[in-house]
Write a protein that holds these residues in place. Structure first.
Motif, PDB file in Angstrom:
ATOM      1  N   GLU A 208       1.872 -51.984  66.335  1.00  0.00           N
ATOM      2  CA  GLU A 208       1.257 -50.672  66.540  1.00  0.00           C
ATOM      3  C   GLU A 208       1.526 -50.144  67.947  1.00  0.00           C
ATOM      4  O   GLU A 208       1.648 -48.934  68.153  1.00  0.00           O
ATOM      5  N   LEU A 211       4.900 -48.503  67.513  1.00  0.00           N
ATOM      6  CA  LEU A 211       4.892 -47.349  66.615  1.00  0.00           C
ATOM      7  C   LEU A 211       4.164 -46.154  67.215  1.00  0.00           C
ATOM      8  O   LEU A 211       4.550 -45.002  66.967  1.00  0.00           O
ATOM      9  N   GLN A 212       3.123 -46.412  67.999  1.00  0.00           N
ATOM     10  CA  GLN A 212       2.350 -45.307  68.562  1.00  0.00           C
ATOM     11  C   GLN A 212       2.916 -44.798  69.889  1.00  0.00           C
ATOM     12  O   GLN A 212       2.350 -43.886  70.494  1.00  0.00           O
ATOM     13  N   TYR A 233       4.980 -57.188  57.937  1.00  0.00           N
ATOM     14  CA  TYR A 233       4.854 -55.760  58.255  1.00  0.00           C
ATOM     15  C   TYR A 233       6.144 -54.979  58.083  1.00  0.00           C
ATOM     16  O   TYR A 233       6.162 -53.762  58.277  1.00  0.00           O
ATOM     17  N   GLU A 236       6.427 -51.705  55.679  1.00  0.00           N
ATOM     18  CA  GLU A 236       5.594 -50.592  56.162  1.00  0.00           C
ATOM     19  C   GLU A 236       6.213 -49.950  57.400  1.00  0.00           C
ATOM     20  O   GLU A 236       6.252 -48.711  57.530  1.00  0.00           O
ATOM     21  N   ILE A 237       6.732 -50.768  58.302  1.00  0.00           N
ATOM     22  CA  ILE A 237       7.316 -50.247  59.547  1.00  0.00           C
ATOM     23  C   ILE A 237       8.574 -49.447  59.268  1.00  0.00           C
ATOM     24  O   ILE A 237       8.790 -48.379  59.856  1.00  0.00           O
ATOM     25  N   GLU A 239       9.247 -47.733  56.674  1.00  0.00           N
ATOM     26  CA  GLU A 239       8.838 -46.453  56.104  1.00  0.00           C
ATOM     27  C   GLU A 239       8.304 -45.515  57.195  1.00  0.00           C
ATOM     28  O   GLU A 239       8.638 -44.317  57.226  1.00  0.00           O
ATOM     29  N   ARG A 240       7.501 -46.060  58.108  1.00  0.00           N
ATOM     30  CA  ARG A 240       6.945 -45.225  59.189  1.00  0.00           C
ATOM     31  C   ARG A 240       8.040 -44.759  60.153  1.00  0.00           C
ATOM     32  O   ARG A 240       7.993 -43.641  60.663  1.00  0.00           O
ATOM     33  N   ILE A 243       9.926 -41.819  58.639  1.00  0.00           N
ATOM     34  CA  ILE A 243       9.206 -40.546  58.754  1.00  0.00           C
ATOM     35  C   ILE A 243       9.204 -40.047  60.195  1.00  0.00           C
ATOM     36  O   ILE A 243       9.449 -38.868  60.461  1.00  0.00           O
ATOM     37  N   ALA A 244       8.937 -40.946  61.141  1.00  0.00           N
ATOM     38  CA  ALA A 244       8.778 -40.539  62.549  1.00  0.00           C
ATOM     39  C   ALA A 244      10.109 -40.389  63.276  1.00  0.00           C
ATOM     40  O   ALA A 244      10.203 -39.637  64.252  1.00  0.00           O
ATOM     41  N   GLN A 246      13.613 -43.029  64.332  1.00  0.00           N
ATOM     42  CA  GLN A 246      13.792 -44.244  65.125  1.00  0.00           C
ATOM     43  C   GLN A 246      14.613 -43.959  66.367  1.00  0.00           C
ATOM     44  O   GLN A 246      15.734 -43.449  66.270  1.00  0.00           O
TER      45      GLN A 246
END
Length: 373
Positions: A208, A211-212, A233, A236-237, A239-240, A243-244, A246
């Protein structure tokens, strides 16, 4: 010495299993004729990792106490009784001259039975704060091999030997250069490199933290990251990140198979504060930011980290603060050459490259005294 026979017991995590295998390898290197039997916990990772390393293992139906649901521990008590019976049967059949406990569920019943049968036992305590099982076993252990000063708080002083913690042998013999490792990993050798490792399953706090702060990573193009997300993880990572977006200098991987190359590439390591991770960092002289896991018995990772921080050999960030501050701290530290050099010099003083060999010598000496007796 004819037919050296050794039992090594424990496991549950890589932090117990890798040192155990390193000790076994050191014994076998000095005494190729040695018969070595591992005793682990059924359905735990040692039941796969130990045979893969070339050793025989027997499993016990042991489990740990459930501290949150006390009523469930009736079944645990029955499993301990079953494990002691099975351990006694294994020990009688194998006829060891010495038993080594490396921590983990199985080491308790195995070493207790050996002690009752008069077989000498050696404990290998990896952490700076001893666990309950080892504190109980230490009453009748002949030797206790430790990695930190001040362990007479927990163990009889006259039986303590400071050996350090064994690490994976391939790290000791690593000859990779920083430049070639960075290129092999597809990175830029002109950038400072931060390695983030949360263990094979991952660490949610470390993940996190990345990611944040993807925006912070994007704003600092002079720093690149190698990020082991962990298997748990990974999906999930991905996928995030899809979207965000890389950042181009963020290398993401579920698991790092060749840790030697990853360490060689890193200017700074961000890690949990497990005993094995710290031992590898010390041995390689790597500057590090340690984020102790709060989800371990007796908060021993915090105590491990504090032991290094007290000697200016690491930086510690609390788990509760990591998501807010970790990435910015890492970027700041990795850009400070003087600070990196100072931490590296301090942590190198704590490395014990001969730990496995030194423990093996203690094991063999106990076996010889048992045979002579």
């Amino acid at each position: 010495m004819n037919e050296l026979r050794v039992i090594i017991s424990g496991g549950g995590t890589g932090g117990h299993i890798f040192p155990a295998i390193s000790i076994a390898n050191a014994i076998r290197s000095a005494h190729p004729e040695a018969k070595i039997l591992f005793i682990g916990a059924e359905n735990r990772m040692e039941m796969q990792r130990v045979p893969a390393a070339g050793y025989q293992i027997k499993g016990l139906p042991i489990a740990g106490f459930d501290r949150k649901h006390l009523w469930k521990n009736l079944g645990v008590i029955f499993k301990i009784w079953q494990s002691r019976r099975k351990a006694r049967s294994i020990i009688r059949e194998f006829r060891p001259q010495v038993a080594v406990g490396v921590g983990g569920y199985a080491s308790g019943p195995t070493l207790q039975v050996c002690q009752q049968m008069g077989i000498p036992t050696l404990l290998q305590e990896q952490n700076s704060y001893a666990g309950l099982t080892n504190k109980l076993l230490a009453r009748h252990a002949r030797k206790i091999c430790v990695a930190y000063d001040g362990m007479e708080r927990f163990f009889p002083k006259d039986r303590i030997v400071i050996t350090g913690n064994p690490v994976r042998q391939n790290l000791i013999h690593n000859t990779y250069s920083r430049g070639s490792s960075i290129e092999e990993l597809g990175l830029d050798r002109t950038k400072r490199t931060v390695l983030i490792i949360g263990g094979s399953l991952g660490a949610r706090t470390l993940n996190e933290s990345v990611l944040q702060h993807l925006d912070v990573i994007c704003k600092n193009p002079d720093v690149q990251f190698i990020w082991q997300t962990g298997k748990y993880y990974s999906q999930e990572i991905q996928e995030r990140l899809r979207i965000a977006g890389q950042p181009p200098y963020l290398k993401v991987t579920e698991f790092i198979a060749d840790m030697s190359r990853a360490y060689a590439a890193a200017d700074l390591v961000v890690s949990r504060a497990g005993a094995s991770s710290i031992s590898e960092i010390c041995l390689l002289g790597k500057p590090s930011i340690l984020v102790p896991s709060p989800n371990v018995a007796e908060d021993h990772q915090t105590k491990n980290a504090q032991a290094l921080v007290a000697k200016d050999a690491a930086i510690c960030v609390k788990d509760a603060d990591a998501i807010d501050t970790l990435i910015e701290t890492a970027i700041q530290v990795v850009g400070d050459s003087a600070r990196l050099d100072a931490i590296s010099a301090a942590v190198k003083q704590l490395g014990k490259p001969n730990a496995a060999d030194d423990i093996a010598k203690e094991v063999v000496a106990l076996a010889e005294s048992y045979r002579n007796r």
